[in-house]
Write an enzyme that holds these catalytic residues in place. Structure first.
Site, PDB file in Angstrom:
ATOM      1  CE  LYS A  22      64.826  29.834  87.973  1.00  0.00           C
ATOM      2  NZ  LYS A  22      65.046  29.780  89.104  1.00  0.00           N
ATOM      3  CB  ALA A  46      61.813  27.186  97.503  1.00  0.00           C
ATOM      4  CG  ASN A  82      56.614  24.894  98.955  1.00  0.00           C
ATOM      5  OD1 ASN A  82      56.970  23.647  98.956  1.00  0.00           O
ATOM      6  ND2 ASN A  82      55.574  26.036  98.921  1.00  0.00           N
ATOM      7  NE  ARG A  91      67.859  22.631  74.935  1.00  0.00           N
ATOM      8  CZ  ARG A  91      67.133  23.117  73.579  1.00  0.00           C
ATOM      9  NH1 ARG A  91      68.270  23.401  72.306  1.00  0.00           N
ATOM     10  NH2 ARG A  91      65.936  22.493  73.214  1.00  0.00           N
ATOM     11  NE  ARG A 102      59.648  20.641  74.111  1.00  0.00           N
ATOM     12  CZ  ARG A 102      60.643  20.172  75.309  1.00  0.00           C
ATOM     13  NH1 ARG A 102      59.645  19.556  76.482  1.00  0.00           N
ATOM     14  NH2 ARG A 102      61.539  21.160  75.523  1.00  0.00           N
ATOM     15  CB  SER A 156      67.413  28.628  84.218  1.00  0.00           C
ATOM     16  OG  SER A 156      66.841  27.759  82.378  1.00  0.00           O
ATOM     17  CE1 TYR A 209      61.946  27.946  86.016  1.00  0.00           C
ATOM     18  CE2 TYR A 209      62.445  27.759  83.618  1.00  0.00           C
ATOM     19  CZ  TYR A 209      62.717  27.413  85.096  1.00  0.00           C
ATOM     20  OH  TYR A 209      64.209  27.325  86.181  1.00  0.00           O
TER      21      TYR A 209
HETATM   22  P1  NAD Z   1      62.242  20.799  92.106  1.00  0.00           P
HETATM   23  O1  NAD Z   1      60.686  20.980  91.631  1.00  0.00           O
HETATM   24  O2  NAD Z   1      62.413  19.319  91.835  1.00  0.00           O
HETATM   25  O3  NAD Z   1      62.670  21.725  93.146  1.00  0.00           O
HETATM   26  C1  NAD Z   1      62.422  22.600  94.344  1.00  0.00           C
HETATM   27  C2  NAD Z   1      61.787  22.504  95.073  1.00  0.00           C
HETATM   28  O4  NAD Z   1      60.992  23.779  95.921  1.00  0.00           O
HETATM   29  C3  NAD Z   1      60.408  21.477  95.106  1.00  0.00           C
HETATM   30  O5  NAD Z   1      60.862  20.650  96.500  1.00  0.00           O
HETATM   31  C4  NAD Z   1      59.249  22.341  95.994  1.00  0.00           C
HETATM   32  O6  NAD Z   1      58.640  21.335  96.875  1.00  0.00           O
HETATM   33  C5  NAD Z   1      60.224  23.351  96.430  1.00  0.00           C
HETATM   34  N1  NAD Z   1      59.323  24.790  96.665  1.00  0.00           N
HETATM   35  C6  NAD Z   1      58.631  25.468  95.251  1.00  0.00           C
HETATM   36  N2  NAD Z   1      58.155  26.483  95.590  1.00  0.00           N
HETATM   37  C7  NAD Z   1      58.643  26.436  97.328  1.00  0.00           C
HETATM   38  C8  NAD Z   1      57.970  27.328  98.635  1.00  0.00           C
HETATM   39  N3  NAD Z   1      56.778  28.620  97.439  1.00  0.00           N
HETATM   40  N4  NAD Z   1      58.704  27.340  98.584  1.00  0.00           N
HETATM   41  C9  NAD Z   1      59.386  26.303  99.444  1.00  0.00           C
HETATM   42  N5  NAD Z   1      59.414  25.406  98.881  1.00  0.00           N
HETATM   43  C10 NAD Z   1      58.836  25.746  96.999  1.00  0.00           C
HETATM   44  O7  NAD Z   1      63.126  21.690  90.698  1.00  0.00           O
HETATM   45  P2  NAD Z   1      64.503  21.360  90.419  1.00  0.00           P
HETATM   46  O8  NAD Z   1      64.838  20.382  89.327  1.00  0.00           O
HETATM   47  O9  NAD Z   1      65.276  21.148  91.714  1.00  0.00           O
HETATM   48  O10 NAD Z   1      65.203  22.594  90.455  1.00  0.00           O
HETATM   49  C11 NAD Z   1      65.665  23.889  91.480  1.00  0.00           C
HETATM   50  C12 NAD Z   1      66.050  25.314  90.987  1.00  0.00           C
HETATM   51  O11 NAD Z   1      66.685  25.184  90.309  1.00  0.00           O
HETATM   52  C13 NAD Z   1      64.967  25.661  90.924  1.00  0.00           C
HETATM   53  O12 NAD Z   1      63.877  27.258  91.330  1.00  0.00           O
HETATM   54  C14 NAD Z   1      64.431  25.571  89.039  1.00  0.00           C
HETATM   55  O13 NAD Z   1      63.937  26.650  88.544  1.00  0.00           O
HETATM   56  C15 NAD Z   1      65.935  26.082  88.507  1.00  0.00           C
HETATM   57  N6  NAD Z   1      66.453  25.103  87.590  1.00  0.00           N
HETATM   58  C16 NAD Z   1      66.160  23.821  87.204  1.00  0.00           C
HETATM   59  C17 NAD Z   1      66.785  23.672  86.597  1.00  0.00           C
HETATM   60  C18 NAD Z   1      65.867  22.025  86.044  1.00  0.00           C
HETATM   61  O14 NAD Z   1      66.788  21.165  84.447  1.00  0.00           O
HETATM   62  N7  NAD Z   1      65.823  20.972  86.738  1.00  0.00           N
HETATM   63  C19 NAD Z   1      67.500  24.465  85.095  1.00  0.00           C
HETATM   64  C20 NAD Z   1      67.674  25.701  85.647  1.00  0.00           C
HETATM   65  C21 NAD Z   1      67.115  26.479  87.027  1.00  0.00           C
HETATM   66  N1  UFG Z   2      62.518  16.283  74.301  1.00  0.00           N
HETATM   67  C1  UFG Z   2      61.987  15.028  73.786  1.00  0.00           C
HETATM   68  N2  UFG Z   2      61.388  15.015  73.308  1.00  0.00           N
HETATM   69  C2  UFG Z   2      60.914  14.874  74.728  1.00  0.00           C
HETATM   70  C3  UFG Z   2      60.673  15.338  75.574  1.00  0.00           C
HETATM   71  C4  UFG Z   2      62.528  16.937  75.387  1.00  0.00           C
HETATM   72  O1  UFG Z   2      62.785  15.362  71.814  1.00  0.00           O
HETATM   73  O2  UFG Z   2      59.553  13.909  75.609  1.00  0.00           O
HETATM   74  C5  UFG Z   2      63.577  17.118  73.302  1.00  0.00           C
HETATM   75  C6  UFG Z   2      63.147  18.598  73.047  1.00  0.00           C
HETATM   76  O3  UFG Z   2      62.332  18.833  72.166  1.00  0.00           O
HETATM   77  C7  UFG Z   2      64.865  19.241  73.135  1.00  0.00           C
HETATM   78  C8  UFG Z   2      65.348  18.359  74.359  1.00  0.00           C
HETATM   79  O4  UFG Z   2      64.757  17.624  74.841  1.00  0.00           O
HETATM   80  O5  UFG Z   2      65.637  19.288  72.298  1.00  0.00           O
HETATM   81  C9  UFG Z   2      65.218  18.963  75.794  1.00  0.00           C
HETATM   82  O6  UFG Z   2      64.830  19.175  76.485  1.00  0.00           O
HETATM   83  P1  UFG Z   2      64.022  19.464  78.052  1.00  0.00           P
HETATM   84  O7  UFG Z   2      63.116  19.845  77.684  1.00  0.00           O
HETATM   85  O8  UFG Z   2      64.574  18.321  78.490  1.00  0.00           O
HETATM   86  O9  UFG Z   2      64.576  20.788  78.191  1.00  0.00           O
HETATM   87  P2  UFG Z   2      64.765  22.450  77.831  1.00  0.00           P
HETATM   88  O10 UFG Z   2      66.281  22.395  77.179  1.00  0.00           O
HETATM   89  O11 UFG Z   2      63.305  22.397  76.982  1.00  0.00           O
HETATM   90  O12 UFG Z   2      65.242  22.543  79.459  1.00  0.00           O
HETATM   91  C10 UFG Z   2      65.853  22.644  80.512  1.00  0.00           C
HETATM   92  C11 UFG Z   2      64.560  22.686  80.987  1.00  0.00           C
HETATM   93  C12 UFG Z   2      64.365  24.430  81.451  1.00  0.00           C
HETATM   94  C13 UFG Z   2      65.495  25.323  81.544  1.00  0.00           C
HETATM   95  C14 UFG Z   2      66.471  24.592  80.476  1.00  0.00           C
HETATM   96  C15 UFG Z   2      67.769  25.743  80.364  1.00  0.00           C
HETATM   97  O13 UFG Z   2      63.265  22.976  81.033  1.00  0.00           O
HETATM   98  O14 UFG Z   2      63.259  24.512  82.842  1.00  0.00           O
HETATM   99  O15 UFG Z   2      66.557  23.686  80.439  1.00  0.00           O
HETATM  100  O16 UFG Z   2      68.254  24.684  82.006  1.00  0.00           O
HETATM  101  F1  UFG Z   2      65.671  26.545  81.868  1.00  0.00           F
END
Ligand code: NAD
Ligand code: UFG
Length: 338
Positions: A153, A81, A32, A231, A292, A124, A149
Site C-alpha cells: 500500500k 483488486a 480474477n 480501532r 498478536r 489502508s 501487505y
Molecule cells: P477482497 O479480497 O474481498 O476483494 C479483493 C478482490 O480482488 C477479490 O474479489 C479478488 O478476487 C480480486 N483480485 C485479487 N487480485 C486480483 C487480480 N490480480 N486481478 C483481478 N482481481 C483480483 O478484499 P476487500 O476487503 O474487499 O479489499 C478490497 C481492497 O481494499 C484491497 O485492495 C484491500 O487491500 C483494501 N483494504 C481492505 C481493508 C479491509 O479490512 N478489508 C482495509 C484496508 C484496505
Molecule cells: N482481534 C482479536 N481476535 C481475533 C482477530 C482480531 O482479538 O480473532 C483483534 C486484533 O488483535 C485487533 C482488532 O481485533 O486488536 C482488530 O483486528 P483485525 O485483524 O480485524 O484488524 P486490524 O486492525 O489488525 O487490521 C485491519 C486489516 C488490515 C488493515 C487495517 C487497517 O486486517 O489489512 O485493518 O485498515 F490494514
C-alpha cells in the site's frame, strides 16, 4: 459515466458497485475471482435492480484489461483488486508485490494508453504504521509498515504520487480505509473469508453460527480503557459511499488527493464483542489470549478533511455494523458457498 471496478466481486468492491449503480453510474467489474465468487454479480443485481458488466480477468494481464478498455469508454477506475491477508503476505512477499504492485502498475499503464486518467486506490490505515498519537490525520507521516501487505500500500501510494508529478493528466484519490466491517442490510452480500478468519468481525460471526467455539482476544494489557486494542470500525456501506464522494472530487481535476475513511470513533475489541452480543441477544464466548505480533494499541482517524473536501461523513455506528454483519452471516452461514 462508466466506472471500472477491479476486485468488484470482493467484499468492499461489491458494496461499492451497489452504491455506484444506485447513483446512476454504469459499472464494469473486472475480477480474477481469486478471493470471490461470480455469484456476487447476481446478488448485486438483486439488490440494485441493475446488472453490472462482469469480466473475469486479472489486473496483471494487459490483454484482459485491453478487452475492457477497447470495448467501452471507461471514465474512472477504482482499484480494489489485491491480496490483503497480513499473515499470508509475510510468508509470500513476492506474490503480494507481484499481485498488488505489479498489478497496479500494469493497470495504470493501460489507463494511460487508453487515456483514462481518473484513479481511486484502496489504501489502508496501515500506512501510518504505529502512529505517534491518535486520532491520525492525513498529514501524519507514513511508513514503518510491519508486513509486505502494508508495504504494498505504501509503495503504490508513492508510485501514484510520482506518476502524477510526471503526468498531471492523472487525477488520483488515495483512500485510506480504517477497519471496514458490517454488510449490506439485505444480508445478500458480505465478507466471506477463506478458512479461519484473520479479522475480528468475521471471526466473531463464525463463533455466533457455531463454526468456532470462542473468540480469542489478542491481548488485554494494552494501555486502553479496557486493555484491548482500539480501532476505527466503519460500516462497509459508509465506506462504499466514500468512493462515490471521491469520484465527484476527481471530476474537479484535483491532482492527487488523500482521505482517511473512518468514523472518527475508536472502539475496543470488547466494545465490538458487546455490539455483536446485542445483535445476538446472548453472550458470545471469548478468552483472553496473548498479544498478536504486529498489532498496535490504537488507531482511529480525524474525519474533518473528508467531511470538508468531499462531504463524506459516516452514518452508521458499531451497533448497526454488528446487526448487519450478523444478518449476513445468519442468512449465509457458509458465505457464498451453499
Ligand atoms: P477482497 O479480497 O474481498 O476483494 C479483493 C478482490 O480482488 C477479490 O474479489 C479478488 O478476487 C480480486 N483480485 C485479487 N487480485 C486480483 C487480480 N490480480 N486481478 C483481478 N482481481 C483480483 O478484499 P476487500 O476487503 O474487499 O479489499 C478490497 C481492497 O481494499 C484491497 O485492495 C484491500 O487491500 C483494501 N483494504 C481492505 C481493508 C479491509 O479490512 N478489508 C482495509 C484496508 C484496505
Ligand atoms: N482481534 C482479536 N481476535 C481475533 C482477530 C482480531 O482479538 O480473532 C483483534 C486484533 O488483535 C485487533 C482488532 O481485533 O486488536 C482488530 O483486528 P483485525 O485483524 O480485524 O484488524 P486490524 O486492525 O489488525 O487490521 C485491519 C486489516 C488490515 C488493515 C487495517 C487497517 O486486517 O489489512 O485493518 O485498515 F490494514
Amino acid at each position: 459515466m462508466r466506472i471500472l471496478v477491479t476486485g468488484g466481486t470482493g467484499y468492499i468492491g461489491s458494496h461499492t458497485v451497489i452504491e455506484l449503480l444506485n447513483n446512476g453510474y454504469e459499472v464494469t467489474i473486472l475480477d480474477n475471482l481469486s478471493n470471490s465468487k461470480e455469484l456476487v454479480v447476481d446478488r448485486i443485481e438483486e439488490i440494485a435492480g441493475k446488472r453490472p458488466d462482469f469480466v473475469k480477468g486479472d489486473i496483471r494481464s494487459k490483454e484482459d484489461l485491453l478487452k475492457v478498455f477497447k470495448g467501452q469508454k471507461i471514465d474512472c477506475v477504482i482499484n480494489f483488486a489485491g491480496l490483503k491477508a497480513v499473515g499470508e503476505s509475510i510468508k509470500m512477499p513476492l506474490e503480494y508485490y507481484d499481485n498488488n504492485i505489479y498489478g497496479a502498475i500494469n493497470l495504470l499503464e493501460v489507463m494511460r494508453e487508453c487515456e483514462c486518467f481518473n484513479f481511486i486506490f484502496s489504501s489502508s490505515a496501515t500506512v501510518y504504521g504505529d502512529p505517534a498519537s491518535v486520532p491520525v490525520d492525513e498529514t501524519f507521516p507514513v511508513g514503518g509498515t510491519t508486513n509486505p501487505y502494508g508495504t504494498t500500500k505504501l509503495f503504490i501510494e508513492q508510485i501514484l504520487q510520482d506518476l502524477y508529478k510526471a503526468d498531471n493528466r492523472f487525477n488520483i484519490a488515495i483512500l485510506r480505509y480504517f477497519n471496514p466491517i458490517g454488510a449490506h442490510p439485505s444480508g445478500l452480500i458480505g465478507e466471506d473469508p477463506n478458512g479461519i478468519p484473520n479479522n475480528l468481525a468475521p471471526y466473531i460471526t463464525q463463533v455466533m453460527v457455531g463454526k468456532r467455539d470462542h473468540l480469542n482476544i489478542f491481548g488485554n494489557d494494552y494501555d486502553t480503557k479496557d486493555g484491548t486494542c482500539i480501532r476505527d470500525y466503519i460500516h462497509v456501506c459508509d465506506l462504499a459511499r466514500g468512493h462515490v464522494c471521491a469520484i465527484k472530487k476527481l471530476l474537479e481535476n484535483p491532482g492527487v488527493v488523500i482521505y482517511n475513511l473512518g468514523t472518527g470513533k475508536g472502539s475496543s475489541v470488547l466494545d465490538i464483542l458487546h455490539a455483536f452480543e446485542a445483535a445476538y441477544g446472548k453472550p458470545i464466548p471469548y478468552e483472553f489470549a496473548p498479544r498478536r505480533a504486529g498489532d498496535i494499541t490504537a488507531n482511529y482517524t480525524k474525519v474533518e478533511k473528508a467531511e470538508r473536501e468531499i462531504g463524506f461523513k459516516a452514518q452508521y455506528d458499531i451497533m448497526d455494523m454488528a446487526r448487519d454483519q450478523w444478518n449476513w452471516q445468519k442468512k449465509n452461514p457458509n458465505g457464498y458457498s451453499k
